[in-house]
Motif scaffolding. Structure first.
Motif, mmCIF file in Angstrom:
data_model
loop_
_atom_site.group_PDB
_atom_site.id
_atom_site.type_symbol
_atom_site.label_atom_id
_atom_site.label_comp_id
_atom_site.label_asym_id
_atom_site.label_seq_id
_atom_site.Cartn_x
_atom_site.Cartn_y
_atom_site.Cartn_z
ATOM 1 N N SER A 1 24.669 9.331 3.138
ATOM 2 C CA SER A 1 23.303 9.841 3.209
ATOM 3 C C SER A 1 22.266 8.762 2.943
ATOM 4 O O SER A 1 22.537 7.750 2.299
ATOM 5 C CB SER A 1 23.100 11.007 2.235
ATOM 6 N N ILE A 2 21.067 9.021 3.473
ATOM 7 C CA ILE A 2 19.885 8.209 3.231
ATOM 8 C C ILE A 2 18.881 9.077 2.482
ATOM 9 O O ILE A 2 18.653 10.238 2.844
ATOM 10 C CB ILE A 2 19.257 7.712 4.544
ATOM 11 N N TRP A 3 18.312 8.516 1.450
ATOM 12 C CA TRP A 3 17.310 9.208 0.643
ATOM 13 C C TRP A 3 16.003 8.451 0.733
ATOM 14 O O TRP A 3 15.978 7.218 0.801
ATOM 15 C CB TRP A 3 17.762 9.285 -0.819
ATOM 16 N N THR A 4 14.915 9.209 0.725
ATOM 17 C CA THR A 4 13.573 8.625 0.638
ATOM 18 C C THR A 4 13.014 8.937 -0.744
ATOM 19 O O THR A 4 13.095 10.074 -1.200
ATOM 20 C CB THR A 4 12.638 9.222 1.703
ATOM 21 N N VAL B 1 0.832 -1.200 0.000
ATOM 22 C CA VAL B 1 0.000 0.000 0.000
ATOM 23 C C VAL B 1 0.871 1.257 0.000
ATOM 24 O O VAL B 1 0.496 2.294 -0.539
ATOM 25 C CB VAL B 1 -0.943 -0.014 1.222
ATOM 26 N N LYS B 2 2.042 1.143 0.604
ATOM 27 C CA LYS B 2 2.934 2.298 0.773
ATOM 28 C C LYS B 2 3.836 2.443 -0.457
ATOM 29 O O LYS B 2 4.612 1.548 -0.772
ATOM 30 C CB LYS B 2 3.798 2.109 2.016
ATOM 31 N N GLU B 3 3.740 3.574 -1.119
ATOM 32 C CA GLU B 3 4.517 3.794 -2.336
ATOM 33 C C GLU B 3 5.753 4.646 -2.049
ATOM 34 O O GLU B 3 5.902 5.750 -2.557
ATOM 35 C CB GLU B 3 3.651 4.440 -3.409
ATOM 36 N N TYR B 4 6.619 4.100 -1.194
ATOM 37 C CA TYR B 4 7.871 4.789 -0.909
ATOM 38 C C TYR B 4 8.943 3.766 -0.575
ATOM 39 O O TYR B 4 8.669 2.569 -0.406
ATOM 40 C CB TYR B 4 7.710 5.803 0.235
ATOM 41 N N GLY B 5 10.164 4.235 -0.474
ATOM 42 C CA GLY B 5 11.272 3.375 -0.115
ATOM 43 C C GLY B 5 12.495 4.207 0.200
ATOM 44 O O GLY B 5 12.452 5.447 0.210
ATOM 45 N N HIS C 1 9.580 10.840 -6.857
ATOM 46 C CA HIS C 1 10.332 11.941 -6.266
ATOM 47 C C HIS C 1 11.357 11.346 -5.305
ATOM 48 O O HIS C 1 11.173 10.228 -4.799
ATOM 49 C CB HIS C 1 9.401 12.885 -5.511
ATOM 50 N N ALA C 2 12.416 12.085 -5.006
ATOM 51 C CA ALA C 2 13.428 11.626 -4.053
ATOM 52 C C ALA C 2 13.972 12.813 -3.282
ATOM 53 O O ALA C 2 14.132 13.910 -3.828
ATOM 54 C CB ALA C 2 14.562 10.895 -4.760
ATOM 55 N N LYS C 3 14.259 12.577 -1.998
ATOM 56 C CA LYS C 3 14.741 13.639 -1.121
ATOM 57 C C LYS C 3 15.770 13.053 -0.154
ATOM 58 O O LYS C 3 15.572 11.958 0.383
ATOM 59 C CB LYS C 3 13.569 14.231 -0.347
ATOM 60 N N LYS C 4 16.854 13.790 0.056
ATOM 61 C CA LYS C 4 17.830 13.390 1.068
ATOM 62 C C LYS C 4 17.212 13.639 2.441
ATOM 63 O O LYS C 4 16.844 14.769 2.781
ATOM 64 C CB LYS C 4 19.114 14.188 0.923
ATOM 65 N N THR C 5 17.065 12.576 3.248
ATOM 66 C CA THR C 5 16.349 12.702 4.512
ATOM 67 C C THR C 5 17.218 12.451 5.745
ATOM 68 O O THR C 5 16.770 12.670 6.863
ATOM 69 C CB THR C 5 15.137 11.755 4.536
ATOM 70 N N ALA C 6 18.440 11.985 5.578
ATOM 71 C CA ALA C 6 19.360 11.822 6.709
ATOM 72 C C ALA C 6 20.788 11.880 6.187
ATOM 73 O O ALA C 6 21.078 11.371 5.091
ATOM 74 C CB ALA C 6 19.121 10.503 7.439
ATOM 75 N N LEU D 1 9.786 10.532 5.579
ATOM 76 C CA LEU D 1 10.473 11.742 5.131
ATOM 77 C C LEU D 1 11.238 12.422 6.268
ATOM 78 O O LEU D 1 11.927 13.423 6.028
ATOM 79 C CB LEU D 1 9.480 12.722 4.501
ATOM 80 N N ASN D 2 11.140 11.858 7.475
ATOM 81 C CA ASN D 2 11.833 12.442 8.624
ATOM 82 C C ASN D 2 12.411 11.346 9.516
ATOM 83 O O ASN D 2 11.937 11.137 10.641
ATOM 84 C CB ASN D 2 10.882 13.344 9.425
ATOM 85 N N PRO D 3 13.422 10.607 9.047
ATOM 86 C CA PRO D 3 14.026 9.572 9.884
ATOM 87 C C PRO D 3 14.641 10.181 11.145
ATOM 88 O O PRO D 3 15.203 11.284 11.108
ATOM 89 C CB PRO D 3 15.115 8.985 8.980
#
Length: 466
Positions: free
Chosen positions: A281-284, A263-267, A293-298, A355-357
């Motif tokens: 870095s970790i990206w979501t 159900v969750k469309e992220y990784g 879409h992708a964003k650096k989250t940690a 989006l906020n580890p």
């Protein structure tokens, strides 16, 4: 073929978490100087057993120089896929590719892990002839076959055409052919995974064989010539649909870990190093409005170090980069584990908000400068590398070798094989198990781990958890 679905197949990640705990782990052993054949070790991970933390069986291959790296099952929970599944397959065979030789071994575990034996060997010529690819790397058990990613194209150095994915028959293990119909701009490869009901695949990039087989190429790294893109694919059409460039300074985009609940469309994605500041870095990544879409989250900073503490490769930087070389996601999609091979740290992030580890736990084993001993008192060379999580999320296992030639550059004193375990607190946090230290045969190093009955980097689930 069985007459009912394999009991280790689960429709949902939640059901898999309720399955019996693992009692054995399979761990790849490689001979870095090619003086011995590579092997598969079976490790007892049952705390109630007198053999806890010991190698209880080995399967030694007949060839030298394969360089075992990643491996996987012939079938897993993805076989329950309602549109194209083979629900009556069994999780019986392990598929082990030789990254350096392009040879593939099929290991039969019928009779249990301690009875594992070689079932079939696929010589590299068959891979070359039917796919045009080389250097097979990641194995994923798909609903209808075994998917294999490669790091090389054709030719002696693997640069005659781009690498890609090919499919093997999951019962006969014959190589069928290339998966891609339209690869678009994809030129490098590393990891891949998917969301089966959502019908998409994501893949990442490391480098071409001349960029990794003889060690890291410093000039290529500083010139940002390693992989730094994510690719998204239409799984059924076998077609490239989108590329996200993370920025050329984000070098070596490696493991991709989609959420387990479809159900969750992220990784998540781990990036080894930022060449502007040595951060890992970790990206979501996620899909919204029909686009990815992708964003650096940690980010994980480097650790300052004196020049004489560093291997020659790093002496000009005055710091140890974390070197994020593996990540893994628990089946409840709550905790992401991050191997910092350079600094010797295993990090645990709470990713309930993807989006906020937030950092939830950390332990150290090894490290280029830190050289943290295991609580057993044993010296741990290398750093946390391939990480695997139990299905219930309560135990985390890892090894210490990255790749033979890279080991020599970052850890010139050597990386004797090691495998350790940490226990996970009810609300996060990690505690190293002082009683779990696996002794491997002399001259071997260790890489990827698979757990009996499946694990968090094996399974693809086709139904929502409820």
């Amino acid at each position: 073929m069985s007459i009912r679905p394999d009991p280790t197949f689960h429709a949902t990640a939640k059901l898999a978490m309720e399955a019996p705990v693992e009692t054995y782990a399979y761990t790849l052993m490689l001979s870095p100087d090619f003086s011995q054949p590579d092997a598969l070790a079976v490790v007892n991970v049952d705390r109630t057993s007198k053999d806890y933390g010991k190698v209880v069986h080995t399967v030694v291959m007949p060839n030298k120089g394969d360089e075992f790296h990643h491996f996987g099952w012939n079938a897993c929970s993805s076989a329950l896929y309602p549109l194209a599944g083979h629900a009556f397959l069994a999780r019986r065979f392990l598929i082990i590719p030789g990254l350096r030789s392009s040879r593939i071994y099929v290991i039969d575990t019928e009779g249990g892990p301690t009875a594992a034996k070689i079932h079939k060997i696929i010589e590299p010529e068959e891979v070359f002839r039917k796919t045009g690819y080389s250097r097979p790397h990641t194995i994923h058990c798909g609903p209808e076959g075994v998917y294999v990613s490669t790091l090389g194209g054709g030719g002696p150095d693997g640069t005659d055409g781009p690498p890609g994915v090919f499919i093997m028959d999951c019962e006969t293990f014959e190589v069928i052919g290339r998966w891609e119909i339209d690869r678009g701009p994809q030129e490098k490869h590393y990891d891949f995974w998917w969301n089966l009901p959502r019908d998409y695949m994501v893949s990442s990039e490391w480098g071409l064989p001349p960029q990794f087989e003889n060690g890291i190429v410093p000039e290529d790294l500083l010139a940002n010539k390693y992989g730094h893109r994510l690719h998204f694919w239409d799984l059924r059409a076998r077609k490239h649909v989108q590329t996200i460039d993370l920025g050329a300074n984000h070098q070596m985009a490696l493991e991709v870990r989609p959420a387990h609940d479809p159900v969750k469309e992220y990784g998540f994605l781990g990036v080894v190093v930022d060449t502007t500041n040595l951060e890992g870095s970790i990206w979501t990544w996620w899909r919204e409005g029909g686009k990815f879409h992708a964003k650096k989250t940690a980010t994980i900073p480097p650790e300052p170090a004196e020049k004489d503490e560093l291997p020659p490769l790093l002496q000009g930087f005055g710091a140890v980069p974390p070197l994020v070389t593996d990540i893994d996601l628990s089946l409840d999609d709550r905790f992401l584990y991050v191997s910092c091979w350079g600094t010797g740290e295993m990090r645990q992030y709470d990713v309930s908000d993807p989006l906020n580890p937030t950092l939830a736990g950390s332990v150290h084993t090894g490290g280029i400068v830190r050289k943290a001993d295991h609580p057993s008192g044993k010296a741990y060379a290398g750093g946390p590398q391939m990480v695997e999580i139990s299905r219930d999320g309560q135990r985390v296992y890892w090894t210490n070798s990255l790749y033979s030639t890279w080991d020599a550059q970052f850890y010139p004193a050597g990386v004797p094989g090691a495998m350790v375990k940490a226990d996970v607190g009810a609300n996060g946090g990690l505690t190293l198990d002082k009683d779990f230290w696996v002794e491997f045969p002399q001259g071997y190093r260790t890489h990827q781990i698979r757990l009996e009955g499946g694990d968090c980097s094996t399974e693809s689930f086709c139904y929502p958890s409820v």
